[in-house]
Design a protein around this motif. Sequence first.
Motif, PDB file in Angstrom:
ATOM      1  N   GLN A  36      -3.082  -3.171   5.206  1.00  0.00           N
ATOM      2  CA  GLN A  36      -1.653  -3.418   5.035  1.00  0.00           C
ATOM      3  C   GLN A  36      -1.093  -4.250   6.183  1.00  0.00           C
ATOM      4  O   GLN A  36      -0.346  -5.209   5.980  1.00  0.00           O
ATOM      5  CB  GLN A  36      -0.907  -2.091   4.942  1.00  0.00           C
ATOM      6  CG  GLN A  36       0.604  -2.208   4.753  1.00  0.00           C
ATOM      7  CD  GLN A  36       0.994  -2.658   3.372  1.00  0.00           C
ATOM      8  OE1 GLN A  36       1.439  -1.872   2.557  1.00  0.00           O
ATOM      9  NE2 GLN A  36       0.857  -3.946   3.082  1.00  0.00           N
ATOM     10  N   ASN A  74       0.550  -7.960   5.663  1.00  0.00           N
ATOM     11  CA  ASN A  74       2.008  -8.031   5.782  1.00  0.00           C
ATOM     12  C   ASN A  74       2.496  -8.390   7.171  1.00  0.00           C
ATOM     13  O   ASN A  74       3.599  -8.941   7.314  1.00  0.00           O
ATOM     14  CB  ASN A  74       2.637  -6.696   5.369  1.00  0.00           C
ATOM     15  CG  ASN A  74       2.656  -6.499   3.871  1.00  0.00           C
ATOM     16  OD1 ASN A  74       2.060  -7.269   3.117  1.00  0.00           O
ATOM     17  ND2 ASN A  74       3.315  -5.451   3.423  1.00  0.00           N
ATOM     18  N   TYR A 134       0.865  -1.167   0.000  1.00  0.00           N
ATOM     19  CA  TYR A 134       0.000   0.000   0.000  1.00  0.00           C
ATOM     20  C   TYR A 134       0.911   1.229   0.000  1.00  0.00           C
ATOM     21  O   TYR A 134       1.510   1.569   1.016  1.00  0.00           O
ATOM     22  CB  TYR A 134      -0.923   0.014   1.225  1.00  0.00           C
ATOM     23  CG  TYR A 134      -2.119  -0.902   1.089  1.00  0.00           C
ATOM     24  CD1 TYR A 134      -3.342  -0.405   0.651  1.00  0.00           C
ATOM     25  CD2 TYR A 134      -2.026  -2.263   1.383  1.00  0.00           C
ATOM     26  CE1 TYR A 134      -4.453  -1.229   0.522  1.00  0.00           C
ATOM     27  CE2 TYR A 134      -3.124  -3.099   1.245  1.00  0.00           C
ATOM     28  CZ  TYR A 134      -4.336  -2.572   0.822  1.00  0.00           C
ATOM     29  OH  TYR A 134      -5.415  -3.391   0.692  1.00  0.00           O
ATOM     30  N   TYR A 154       3.645   0.574   4.258  1.00  0.00           N
ATOM     31  CA  TYR A 154       4.463  -0.600   3.939  1.00  0.00           C
ATOM     32  C   TYR A 154       5.627  -0.735   4.918  1.00  0.00           C
ATOM     33  O   TYR A 154       5.858  -1.823   5.468  1.00  0.00           O
ATOM     34  CB  TYR A 154       4.977  -0.458   2.512  1.00  0.00           C
ATOM     35  CG  TYR A 154       5.736  -1.648   1.983  1.00  0.00           C
ATOM     36  CD1 TYR A 154       5.115  -2.852   1.731  1.00  0.00           C
ATOM     37  CD2 TYR A 154       7.106  -1.555   1.703  1.00  0.00           C
ATOM     38  CE1 TYR A 154       5.809  -3.944   1.219  1.00  0.00           C
ATOM     39  CE2 TYR A 154       7.812  -2.629   1.201  1.00  0.00           C
ATOM     40  CZ  TYR A 154       7.164  -3.824   0.956  1.00  0.00           C
ATOM     41  OH  TYR A 154       7.865  -4.891   0.456  1.00  0.00           O
ATOM     42  N   SER A 166       4.556  -1.958   8.342  1.00  0.00           N
ATOM     43  CA  SER A 166       4.294  -3.397   8.405  1.00  0.00           C
ATOM     44  C   SER A 166       5.591  -4.195   8.416  1.00  0.00           C
ATOM     45  O   SER A 166       5.699  -5.210   9.110  1.00  0.00           O
ATOM     46  CB  SER A 166       3.414  -3.827   7.227  1.00  0.00           C
ATOM     47  OG  SER A 166       4.097  -3.736   5.988  1.00  0.00           O
TER      48      SER A 166
END
Length: 279
Positions: A102, A106, A87, A147, A150
Amino acid sequence: MSNVWFITGAARGMGIDLAMAALNAGHRVVGTARDADKVTAALGEHKNLLALSLDITDAAAAVTAAQAAVERFGSIDVLVNNAGNFYAGYFEEISDRQMRLQMETNFFGPLNVTRAILPQMRQQRSGHIFTITSAAGLIGQEFCAAYAASKFALEGWMESLSFDVEPFGIRTTIVEPGFFRTELLVEGASSIWPELSIADYAERTSKTIAAWKSMNGLQGGDPAKLGSALITLASLETPPLRFVAGVDIVAGAEEKAQLLLAQVDAHRELSSNMAIAND
């Protein structure tokens, strides 16, 4: 020695190369994806391949997949937490819904799969868990707030997990790839752009999305070589707790380490003067 590898996200991108490397090395592979037929289509029919449908955000489905793997092959020796998505966007333009999605995929996804497989590894008193994080799990980057969050979370979890499972003969390795030629930047496949729009970010967002799209297919890393590297690492008596993959992330990791040392040193006296004064 033939081991059983359980690989998530095995129907596309890096997962295909990881699974093929394990099969070519003579190992048995449990390849999972949301649609098992796509795993078979990507890897072909193989006597040492068990293709399973698995949504890693579904904890119960992860348990079912782990049970099916053991029923077919008798054990799970190596887990590769590979499935994930991206994302992309500036933090304010990423909706709360997107941020949570996300993290579900992840971060909580690998936790679901690992939690399902650890009882088998503990029973065996052996096993090796690889979790694919990213350069963005070590180095924060522009347009990667969700991102990176995560992937940083995965790093902290894996570092701590190593202490939990080491007494049972289970090893852990964090894999931090740089830019590899995978489908991560393919719009709609792995990359999802921000669903909010804020005027202050509009021009930067447009230019950054165009730049990300232009990099797809031009990444310098060869995922087949990463697959071979994991086979090598899994065979080591003492595998590394962290493996940086790619010349770009090697340079980035060295720069980050130097930056951290410089930041510690910059305010060493202030940082070290925090003890309670003696009465």
